[in-house]
Design a protein around this motif. Structure first.
Motif, PDB file in Angstrom:
ATOM      1  N   TYR A 190       0.751  -1.265   0.058  1.00 29.02           N
ATOM      2  CA  TYR A 190       0.018  -0.052  -0.049  1.00 29.02           C
ATOM      3  C   TYR A 190       0.772   1.282   0.031  1.00 29.02           C
ATOM      4  CZ  TYR A 190      -4.648   2.541   1.013  1.00 29.02           C
ATOM      5  OH  TYR A 190      -5.439   3.236   1.095  1.00 29.02           O
ATOM      6  N   CYS A 243      -7.919  -1.018   0.676  1.00 27.13           N
ATOM      7  CA  CYS A 243      -7.147  -2.527   0.824  1.00 27.13           C
ATOM      8  C   CYS A 243      -8.111  -3.233   2.052  1.00 27.13           C
ATOM      9  CB  CYS A 243      -5.919  -2.709   1.074  1.00 27.13           C
ATOM     10  SG  CYS A 243      -5.131  -2.374   2.880  1.00 27.13           S
ATOM     11  N   TYR A 256      -7.055  -5.137  -2.957  1.00 26.70           N
ATOM     12  CA  TYR A 256      -6.365  -3.794  -2.786  1.00 26.70           C
ATOM     13  C   TYR A 256      -7.328  -3.157  -4.167  1.00 26.70           C
ATOM     14  CZ  TYR A 256      -3.079  -4.643  -6.370  1.00 26.70           C
ATOM     15  OH  TYR A 256      -2.151  -4.937  -7.373  1.00 26.70           O
TER      16      TYR A 256
END
Length: 356
Positions: free
Chosen positions: A177, A190, A201
């Motif tokens: 991320y 996510c 995600y």
């Protein structure tokens, strides 16, 4: 046994000055249509746009993209991202592949998508793609967090979970991320998914071709993050056979027409166009998708098209918010986790906006 490298040694070398040079990682889709390849070159300065980047080449006979007797394939830079692995001014570059005469090679799915999106610009097609994936141990057999040679407790406690006994691999998820945010990938969120060791995600909102570029780069970053952690990622649509959820890449979609006041009628018209070409779409929505689209585990049967409000067992889900406002977007739940986002986004736009 795989050889382990001490990454703390690497940090000394990565802290050294680059003396004004820039490392550019050229990334492209390999011959299988699902693998990602990359190679690095040195630039003398930070490029201001892709126009500043040189066309490069690679040995296509080693990636299944050219014969050995005529192996050179050209890499044509298309979009720049910041490099979250090297940091600084270094970059990642999404490229497409062309023959020496400039024509796209057969595995280049970006070029045909460009043609479609150039024709539908006025409709401003927006996409949000929900990429599901499953983490595996280094053996590529055991899902991450599962007992070796056995099974965890049945599905139920894993979706959007918290806790060491139900959420497996969060460090990979968080690293990915943050790396996507650094790179400039349009990652929207996510969550842990239904199958233990499975996560998702979301990429978007992206307009037109941007969706494919950003999703492919997010996958490349995922491979690199997993490489660093010594685990594997699978985009297989049914990674574990049996009574376990598969992995999809649900594709949320809207246009100027569907987002306008009263756009619900435009949505219904688009859905009928999708119905008419259902099997064409299924053929282009990912390899092995028949193992996932069974009518169970929040899927619709592969050979039957359907849609419904808030119905996760339908081919197309219309959100409650869209129904309430009589405008907005809808979700195509048919694409598999290993689908090519260039192919899927272009096909949806072509069917709904050009009726082709």
């Amino acid at each position: 046994m795989a050889t382990k490298l001490d990454t703390s040694v690497l940090q000394h070398f990565m802290s050294l000055s680059q003396r004004g040079k820039v490392q550019a990682e050229y990334v492209w889709i390999g011959g299988s249509g699902q693998d990602l390849r990359s190679k690095t070159r040195t630039l003398d300065a930070v490029p201001s746009s892709v126009a500043d980047l040189p066309v490069w080449n690679f040995d296509g006979s080693s990636t299944g993209q050219a014969p050995g007797t005529d192996s050179e394939v050209l890499l044509r830079p298309q979009r720049i991202f910041a490099d979250p692995f090297r940091g600084g001014d270094n970059i990642l570059v999404i490229c497409d592949c062309v023959a020496p005469d400039g024509t796209p090679i057969p595995s280049n799915t970006r070029a045909p998508a460009v043609e479609v999106f150039d024709r539908v610009k006025a409709s401003q097609p927006w996409f949000g793609m929900e990429q599901e994936y499953t983490l595996f141990e280094a053996d590529k057999v055991t899902p991450f967090g599962w007992p070796r040679g056995g099974f965890p407790a049945p599905q139920g406690p894993y979706y959007c979970s918290a806790g060491a006994d139900v959420a497996f691999g969060r460090s990979v998820v968080e690293a990915h991320y943050r790396a996507c945010l650094y790179a400039g990938v349009h990652i929207a969120g996510c969550n842990a998914e239904v199958l233990p060791g499975q996560w998702e995600y979301q990429v978007g909102i992206c307009e037109g071709l941007e969706a494919g570029d950003h999703l492919w780069m997010s996958r490349y970053i995922m491979y690199r993050v997993c490489e660093a952690f010594g685990v594997n990622v699978s985009f297989d649509p049914k990674p574990i056979p049996g009574d376990w959820n598969g992995s999809g890449c649900h594709t949320n979609y809207s246009t100027v027409e569907t987002r306008a006041d009263g756009g619900y009628d435009a949505i219904l018209a688009q859905l009928e166009r999708l119905r008419a070409r259902h099997l064409e779409h299924i053929e282009m929505y990912g390899k092995g998708n028949e193992r996932r689209l069974t009518g169970a585990h929040e899927t619709a049967p592969i050979h039957r098209f359907s849609y419904g409000v808030a119905n996760r067992g339908a081919s197309i889900r219309i959100p409650r918010s869209t129904e309430a406002s009589r405008s907005g977007y809808y979700e195509d739940r048919r694409p598999a986790s290993n689908m090519d986002p260039y192919v899927v986004s272009a096909k949806i736009a072509k069917t709904t906006l050009l009726d082709e």
